[in-house]
Enzyme design. Structure first.
Site, PDB file in Angstrom:
ATOM      1  N   LYS A  45      72.245  40.661  63.662  1.00  0.00           N
ATOM      2  CA  LYS A  45      70.878  41.143  63.813  1.00  0.00           C
ATOM      3  C   LYS A  45      70.541  41.257  65.293  1.00  0.00           C
ATOM      4  O   LYS A  45      70.651  40.286  66.044  1.00  0.00           O
ATOM      5  CB  LYS A  45      69.901  40.178  63.130  1.00  0.00           C
ATOM      6  CG  LYS A  45      68.431  40.562  63.294  1.00  0.00           C
ATOM      7  CD  LYS A  45      67.520  39.520  62.666  1.00  0.00           C
ATOM      8  CE  LYS A  45      66.058  39.822  62.951  1.00  0.00           C
ATOM      9  NZ  LYS A  45      65.148  38.785  62.436  1.00  0.00           N
ATOM     10  N   LEU A  72      58.975  23.890  55.162  1.00  0.00           N
ATOM     11  CA  LEU A  72      57.748  24.297  54.492  1.00  0.00           C
ATOM     12  C   LEU A  72      56.791  23.133  54.249  1.00  0.00           C
ATOM     13  O   LEU A  72      55.582  23.333  54.133  1.00  0.00           O
ATOM     14  CB  LEU A  72      58.080  24.970  53.158  1.00  0.00           C
ATOM     15  CG  LEU A  72      58.915  26.253  53.241  1.00  0.00           C
ATOM     16  CD1 LEU A  72      59.223  26.768  51.845  1.00  0.00           C
ATOM     17  CD2 LEU A  72      58.217  27.308  54.066  1.00  0.00           C
ATOM     18  N   PRO A 131      63.462  44.029  70.231  1.00  0.00           N
ATOM     19  CA  PRO A 131      64.841  43.590  70.434  1.00  0.00           C
ATOM     20  C   PRO A 131      64.914  42.134  70.894  1.00  0.00           C
ATOM     21  O   PRO A 131      63.944  41.578  71.420  1.00  0.00           O
ATOM     22  CB  PRO A 131      65.328  44.523  71.538  1.00  0.00           C
ATOM     23  CG  PRO A 131      64.098  44.744  72.378  1.00  0.00           C
ATOM     24  CD  PRO A 131      62.940  44.766  71.408  1.00  0.00           C
ATOM     25  N   ILE A 191      63.253  29.533  60.036  1.00  0.00           N
ATOM     26  CA  ILE A 191      64.405  28.688  60.351  1.00  0.00           C
ATOM     27  C   ILE A 191      64.290  28.140  61.772  1.00  0.00           C
ATOM     28  O   ILE A 191      64.674  26.997  62.039  1.00  0.00           O
ATOM     29  CB  ILE A 191      65.718  29.464  60.142  1.00  0.00           C
ATOM     30  CG1 ILE A 191      65.995  29.582  58.642  1.00  0.00           C
ATOM     31  CG2 ILE A 191      66.889  28.782  60.839  1.00  0.00           C
ATOM     32  CD1 ILE A 191      67.277  30.282  58.287  1.00  0.00           C
TER      33      ILE A 191
END
Length: 509
Positions: A79, A332, A97, A345
């Site tokens: 990614k 969470l 980016p 994350i």
């Protein structure tokens, strides 16, 4: 003198639980500490496919993971950033980016020279000054070796959350973490200190501990239901409170980026994995019903759905305290900021890093606990403001949801940053913040907020020298990207395809 801490209990598995257990096993170890993770297969995890940010490379390095093995085991793709479609206005897109734009010159950020150059040249396209943006646009990727005068290509991963948790489980258990299968039916506290002393499972078994890490998800079994931390509700700025999630068959080439498409009452994610694509519609149920959101999501998938849509309900915000007594919340159970910038994350990782730094060897020093709580609160608030900016800054007013966003009064901390950026082209960040000047530049300019001014240093060189510098930078970036292979080909040639991708199968999570 407080008694030494020996028994650590992690409550809940999933991404947060197994990241925590793995990190504890690798750092403090299981020779001096017992580390037990309690989870129940009867209770599902929220993970539906995860996109990450580059900080995960540091976490993998701390664990000593082989990156190639990690990619194959989790069906991961690379990614380079996030494409935002229809956020500023319908028909418009821009890219956020991971890498830097251009290069800092004469001691100030590149954006100041770009702002001057854009005004003088009339060319307001900044994409050509970022290698990750150009590579994403052409579907290219490679892990780049160090090169003179060129920054490395920055990347993160898109992977299957369930496979990631299973991967970390194997890692943690191999280092001595003990997993206990069972559903927690009760929590016992010490009558004098109020601290948690043991967990009671529904079959009568008990699990005692000195230190409990709550990774139980939205419920917050220990931090909220037992310790009463309280919750700061941020829905007045982040109204989305539902997500419909569904995997679908992989279609076309694997894009090395995540896509976030603004919709009538929220936005839709697309996360390409090797064996399938993860999809979801994050929305506010005050503006669209669950059934309608599921229907629209199904109509907008790239391929055939591989499962029924799952509805997740949440309230954006955070616990007022993430650490109380001998209970510390991670993931969470500590708070949730919608997944727009893939920070879930990272916030787990940030909490783990602070825990390791402040790890309580004996007892629980109130000063240490307060420091953790202050730092995590600030972490959440800074990420919160960055996400709110996506909604607040822009031109869309074509639906009631986007008109609500337009009229929203942002937090003072964000309002001040927007004013500074509008005037000076910078947001004056703290160096410890997750999102740097270049991240704010990408989002705010992408959303249509172009500063009125720039730093005085950018005026010190002649227009001819400015044009020359910008031309050299853009040419070097073009040359670097042209030498990259297609993302699909890179995964294949580097031996990074997982078993499902190698077999050519399309399987659900």
């Amino acid at each position: 003198m407080s008694e030494a801490i020996r028994d650590i209990v992690v409550v809940g598995g999933g991404t947060a639980g197994w990241m925590t257990a793995a990190a504890l096993a690798q750092t403090v170890g299981t020779r001096r500490y017992s580390i037990t993770l309690v989870e129940s297969e009867q209770i599902g995890t929220v993970g539906v496919g995860e996109a990450t940010i580059p900080m995960i490379l540091l976490f993998n390095k701390v664990l000593g993971l082989d990156e190639d093995v990690f990619i194959r085991e989790t069906n991961a793709t690379f990614k380079l950033g996030i494409e935002f479609v229809d956020w500023r206005r319908l028909g418009h897109s821009y890219f956020h980016p991971f890498g830097l734009y251009g290069a800092d010159m004469d001691g100030v950020g590149f954006q100041h020279f770009w702002l001057r150059w854009a005004r003088e040249s009339g060319d307001r396209n900044h994409d050509g000054f970022n290698a990750e943006t150009l590579a994403a646009a052409t579907g290219r990727f490679m892990r780049t070796p160090p090169a003179p005068n060129l920054p490395k290509i920055n990347y993160a991963f898109q992977f299957d959350a369930a496979l990631y948790a299973a991967f970390l489980r194997r890692y943690a258990e191999a280092r001595g973490v003990v997993r206990v299968e069972g559903k927690i039916a009760g929590v016992e506290r010490d009558g004098e200190s109020g601290q948690v002393s043991r967990l009671v499972l529904d079959d009568g078994r008990t699990i005692g501990g000195d230190f409990f890490v709550d990774c139980s998800g939205f419920r917050g079994l220990l931090i909220e239901e037992t310790m009463g931390a309280g919750y700061d509700d941020w829905s007045r700025w982040l109204p989305c409170n539902r997500a419909a999630a569904v995997p679908c068959e992989r279609a076309g080439e694997l894009t090395p980026y995540t896509r976030a498409t603004a919709r009538e009452a929220g936005w839709q994610w697309r996360i390409p994995l090797q064996h399938r694509s993860g999809n979801g519609y994050v929305f506010c149920d005050a503006f669209i019903g669950e059934d309608e959101a599921v229907r629209l999501l199904g109509e907008r998938l790239d391929g055939a759905a591989l499962a029924d849509a799952k509805i997740l309900k949440f309230t954006a915000g955070r616990r007022r305290k993430s650490w109380i007594g001998n209970v510390l919340a991670i993931g969470l159970s500590s708070g949730f900021l919608e997944p727009l910038e893939s920070t879930s994350i990272h916030l787990i990782q940030a909490a783990i890093a602070k825990l390791l730094t402040l790890f309580p060897k004996t007892g629980f020093d109130p000063f240490v606990v307060d420091k953790f709580n202050r730092e995590m609160a600030l972490e959440y608030e800074q990420v919160r403001d960055f996400i709110i900016a996506h909604y607040k800054v822009g031109e869309r007013d074509d639906t009631p949801f986007w008109r609500w966003c337009r009229d929203m009064v942002p937090p003072d901390s964000l309002a001040q940053r927007l004013e500074v950026f509008r005037a000076r082209g910078e947001v004056l960040i703290d160096q410890k913040e997750l999102f740097k000047e270049t991240n704010w530049f990408a989002i705010l300019v992408g959303q249509g907020l172009v500063p009125d001014g720039h730093h005085a240093v950018a005026d010190a060189i002649s227009s001819e020298e400015l044009r020359s510098r910008m031309g050299r930078i853009r040419a070097a970036i073009n040359e670097r990207v042209a030498g990259m292979p297609p993302h699909d080909l890179y995964l294949e040639k580097a031996g990074l395809l997982g078993a499902a991708a190698r077999a050519g199968r399309r399987v659900p999570a």
